[in-house]
Design a protein around this motif. Structure first.
Motif, PDB file in Angstrom:
ATOM      1  N   TYR A  93      14.686  -3.284  -8.102  1.00 35.93           N
ATOM      2  CA  TYR A  93      13.958  -2.721  -9.247  1.00 35.93           C
ATOM      3  C   TYR A  93      13.044  -3.773  -9.849  1.00 35.93           C
ATOM      4  CZ  TYR A  93      17.543  -5.373 -11.671  1.00 35.93           C
ATOM      5  OH  TYR A  93      18.370  -6.383 -12.080  1.00 35.93           O
ATOM      6  N   VAL A  94      12.043  -3.294 -10.589  1.00 34.58           N
ATOM      7  CA  VAL A  94      11.130  -4.218 -11.248  1.00 34.58           C
ATOM      8  C   VAL A  94      10.629  -3.563 -12.534  1.00 34.58           C
ATOM      9  CG1 VAL A  94       9.213  -3.382  -9.810  1.00 34.58           C
ATOM     10  CG2 VAL A  94       9.005  -5.590 -10.908  1.00 34.58           C
ATOM     11  N   LEU A  95      10.442  -4.365 -13.571  1.00 30.72           N
ATOM     12  CA  LEU A  95       9.967  -3.852 -14.864  1.00 30.72           C
ATOM     13  C   LEU A  95       8.477  -3.519 -14.781  1.00 30.72           C
ATOM     14  CD1 LEU A  95      10.510  -3.428 -17.971  1.00 30.72           C
ATOM     15  CD2 LEU A  95       9.827  -5.817 -18.276  1.00 30.72           C
ATOM     16  N   ILE A  96       8.092  -2.378 -15.333  1.00 23.97           N
ATOM     17  CA  ILE A  96       6.686  -1.962 -15.331  1.00 23.97           C
ATOM     18  C   ILE A  96       6.236  -1.670 -16.763  1.00 23.97           C
ATOM     19  CG2 ILE A  96       5.047  -0.172 -14.561  1.00 23.97           C
ATOM     20  CD1 ILE A  96       6.079  -1.683 -12.208  1.00 23.97           C
ATOM     21  N   LYS A  97       5.235  -2.431 -17.222  1.00 22.25           N
ATOM     22  CA  LYS A  97       4.778  -2.219 -18.604  1.00 22.25           C
ATOM     23  C   LYS A  97       3.449  -1.488 -18.677  1.00 22.25           C
ATOM     24  CE  LYS A  97       7.083  -6.087 -20.821  1.00 22.25           C
ATOM     25  NZ  LYS A  97       6.822  -7.516 -20.817  1.00 22.25           N
ATOM     26  N   PRO A 127       8.632   4.186  -0.891  1.00 22.89           N
ATOM     27  CA  PRO A 127       8.764   5.185  -1.942  1.00 22.89           C
ATOM     28  C   PRO A 127       9.802   4.756  -2.992  1.00 22.89           C
ATOM     29  CG  PRO A 127       9.798   5.942   0.094  1.00 22.89           C
ATOM     30  CD  PRO A 127       9.102   4.662   0.416  1.00 22.89           C
ATOM     31  N   GLY A 128       9.456   5.068  -4.234  1.00 22.93           N
ATOM     32  CA  GLY A 128      10.329   4.640  -5.317  1.00 22.93           C
ATOM     33  C   GLY A 128      10.400   5.674  -6.412  1.00 22.93           C
ATOM     34  N   ILE A 129      11.156   5.345  -7.431  1.00 18.12           N
ATOM     35  CA  ILE A 129      11.244   6.241  -8.593  1.00 18.12           C
ATOM     36  C   ILE A 129      10.965   5.398  -9.832  1.00 18.12           C
ATOM     37  CG2 ILE A 129      12.669   7.864  -9.902  1.00 18.12           C
ATOM     38  CD1 ILE A 129      14.342   8.340  -7.449  1.00 18.12           C
ATOM     39  N   LEU A 130       9.982   5.866 -10.603  1.00 19.10           N
ATOM     40  CA  LEU A 130       9.679   5.208 -11.871  1.00 19.10           C
ATOM     41  C   LEU A 130      10.574   5.862 -12.923  1.00 19.10           C
ATOM     42  CD1 LEU A 130       7.466   3.109 -12.694  1.00 19.10           C
ATOM     43  CD2 LEU A 130       6.115   5.056 -13.490  1.00 19.10           C
ATOM     44  N   GLU A 180       8.054   2.012 -21.554  1.00 17.86           N
ATOM     45  CA  GLU A 180       8.341   1.012 -20.512  1.00 17.86           C
ATOM     46  C   GLU A 180       9.153   1.660 -19.397  1.00 17.86           C
ATOM     47  OE1 GLU A 180       9.058  -3.388 -22.414  1.00 17.86           O
ATOM     48  OE2 GLU A 180      10.783  -2.261 -21.699  1.00 17.86           O
ATOM     49  N   TYR A 181       8.963   1.151 -18.187  1.00 16.95           N
ATOM     50  CA  TYR A 181       9.654   1.743 -17.035  1.00 16.95           C
ATOM     51  C   TYR A 181      10.282   0.663 -16.166  1.00 16.95           C
ATOM     52  CZ  TYR A 181       6.960   5.888 -18.241  1.00 16.95           C
ATOM     53  OH  TYR A 181       6.441   6.955 -18.910  1.00 16.95           O
ATOM     54  N   ILE A 182      11.176   1.109 -15.294  1.00 17.75           N
ATOM     55  CA  ILE A 182      11.464   0.284 -14.125  1.00 17.75           C
ATOM     56  C   ILE A 182      11.048   1.098 -12.904  1.00 17.75           C
ATOM     57  CG2 ILE A 182      13.341  -1.120 -15.089  1.00 17.75           C
ATOM     58  CD1 ILE A 182      15.286   0.657 -13.498  1.00 17.75           C
ATOM     59  N   LEU A 183      10.557   0.391 -11.900  1.00 13.81           N
ATOM     60  CA  LEU A 183      10.282   1.038 -10.622  1.00 13.81           C
ATOM     61  C   LEU A 183      11.439   0.663  -9.707  1.00 13.81           C
ATOM     62  CD1 LEU A 183       8.438   2.635  -8.695  1.00 13.81           C
ATOM     63  CD2 LEU A 183       7.344   0.465  -8.099  1.00 13.81           C
ATOM     64  N   GLU A 184      12.086   1.684  -9.173  1.00 15.65           N
ATOM     65  CA  GLU A 184      13.257   1.455  -8.336  1.00 15.65           C
ATOM     66  C   GLU A 184      12.943   1.899  -6.920  1.00 15.65           C
ATOM     67  OE1 GLU A 184      16.718   3.087 -10.708  1.00 15.65           O
ATOM     68  OE2 GLU A 184      17.444   3.184  -8.649  1.00 15.65           O
ATOM     69  N   LYS A 185      13.242   1.087  -5.991  1.00 14.46           N
ATOM     70  CA  LYS A 185      13.064   1.447  -4.583  1.00 14.46           C
ATOM     71  C   LYS A 185      14.033   2.589  -4.253  1.00 14.46           C
ATOM     72  CE  LYS A 185      12.123   0.224  -0.130  1.00 14.46           C
ATOM     73  NZ  LYS A 185      10.815   0.113   0.486  1.00 14.46           N
ATOM     74  N   LYS A 186      13.502   3.592  -3.599  1.00 20.28           N
ATOM     75  CA  LYS A 186      14.340   4.721  -3.197  1.00 20.28           C
ATOM     76  C   LYS A 186      15.188   4.303  -1.999  1.00 20.28           C
ATOM     77  CE  LYS A 186      13.418   9.611  -3.286  1.00 20.28           C
ATOM     78  NZ  LYS A 186      12.380  10.622  -3.257  1.00 20.28           N
ATOM     79  N   ILE A 187      16.443   4.663  -1.991  1.00 17.87           N
ATOM     80  CA  ILE A 187      17.244   4.367  -0.811  1.00 17.87           C
ATOM     81  C   ILE A 187      17.519   5.668  -0.056  1.00 17.87           C
ATOM     82  CG2 ILE A 187      18.320   2.300  -1.758  1.00 17.87           C
ATOM     83  CD1 ILE A 187      20.840   4.161  -2.070  1.00 17.87           C
TER      84      ILE A 187
END
Ligand code: ADP
Ligand code: MG
Length: 348
Positions: free
Chosen positions: A119-123, A136-139, A170-177
């Motif tokens: 995951y990574v923080l997205i501002k 592909p990920g989920i915000l 604010e979000y996190i972007l998470e890699k989809k598994i």
């Protein structure tokens, strides 16, 4: 007879089930909710309707109760903090604060050497550009999300403009598994290394909302043991008092990841009401009210289905449930799409 009065913040179905469990233990419950139509008012001893930042009502509530707990996590931290100065709030407010924030929650889990998705923080929108690697990920919004609310699946960067993402949040972007299964582990912690733990529950979601839960989970022994060990480690590290749920992902290669922690009783644990000697709700009451800890025993295997929106209608009309079926109607005033209206547990 116990003379304890428990205050519960939140008036949804989890509040109803906590109140029913408390009643069995001769504990009075006072529900505090900002929803005039709270279903839990049908099950508690007293109902207070007010906003969570209404200082006078919060004070009045604190005067009436001996100990306070909550049935959903998105309560303003300041309310918990102020209440905790007046009466004990369990689980302690700092835990809620940590878990309310997806980034803080995931950082905490990783510090315990427990795996999560990447995951990574997205501002802002620009920060998404170099992150091909997470797609592909989920915000996901960092705060206030539940049942998939505040989430945007993203397959490639070209989609971003059409998603109308509100970057004031604010979000996190998470890699989809590549999900093979989802399970949850519910633990009730009473004190240092004193806890009761339920076996892993296998969960199926539809449109990011829980649809079905069952025990036993169809998983191998390693996953069975590892998920329980991680759930206990998390609860010990938090010095948690009460019932907590850890949600897990299992990928196609049988890798285990913690998805999230719910600092409360959990939808996947509704089957514990009928399948165990002590339900997750009763155990929560026992822990937060310092009652006796009773060894947990499974009585039956079970499956629970959530009744969402108008799925409840045929069940309300059918009084011919089998002896092994238990229907719960949350008595919500209005049927709404995607709203959890009730559930059915079938013992196996
Ligand atoms: P909520 O807080 O709304 O419960 P979750 O983060 O638990 O949000 O996501 C809801 C559901 O979406 C999960 O139970 C899972 O089915 C799916 N999901 C979420 N994140 C991922 C991911 N990184 N990879 C695959 N599926 C995911
Ligand atoms: Mg979830």
């Amino acid at each position: 007879m116990s003379s304890v009065t428990l205050g519960i913040l939140g008036g949804g179905q989890l509040g109803s089930m906590l109140s029913s469990a408390a009643k069995k233990l001769n504990i009075k419950t006072i529900i505090f909710s900002d929803d005039l139509n709270s279903p839990a008012q049908n099950f508690c001893n007293e109902f207070i309707f007010a906003q969570y930042d209404d200082k006078n009502k919060i004070y009045e509530f604190s005067k009436k109760v001996d100990v306070i707990t909550y049935e959903f996590e998105n309560i303003p931290f300041n309310t918990l903090y102020e209440l905790n100065k007046l009466k004990t709030v369990l689980p302690k407010p700092s835990i809620n604060r940590l878990i309310q924030h997806r980034l803080a929650e995931k950082d905490f889990i990783n510090k315990l050497n427990i795996r999560t998705t990447r995951y990574v923080l997205i501002k802002n929108k620009e920060e998404l550009q170099p992150l091909d690697d997470f797609l592909p990920g989920i915000l996901k919004t960092t705060t206030m999300g539940y049942d998939g609310k505040g989430q945007y699946p993203i397959n490639n960067l070209n989609e971003i403009d059409s998603l109308n993402i509100d970057f004031k949040k604010e979000y996190i972007l998470e890699k989809k598994i590549k999900l093979k299964k989802e399970i949850s582990v519910i633990v009730t912690r009473f004190n240092n290394n004193k806890y009761e733990i339920y076996e892993p529950i296998e969960n199926t979601h539809k449109d990011q909302i829980l649809e079905r839960s069952k025990i036993p989970a169809q998983i191998n022994k390693d996953l069975f043991n590892q998920s329980k060990e991680w759930a206990v480690r998390i609860s010990e590290e938090l010095k948690y008092i009460g019932t907590l749920c850890v949600e897990f992902f299992i990928d196609k290669n049988d890798n285990l990841y913690v998805n999230e922690i719910a600092p409360r009783v959990h939808n996947s644990g509704h089957l514990t009401i009928n399948a165990f000697n002590i339900s997750q709700f009763e155990n929560h009451i026992r822990a937060v009210c310092s009652l006796e800890q009773i060894p947990l025993k499974k009585k039956f295997n079970a499956e629970m289905i959530n009744l969402i929106g108008d799925q409840i209608i045929p069940y309300r009309q059918n009084y011919n449930f089998k002896d092994n079926q238990f229907f719960f109607d949350y008595l919500k005033k209005e049927i709404k799409e995607k709203r959890k209206m009730g559930h059915l547990t079938t013992l196996k």
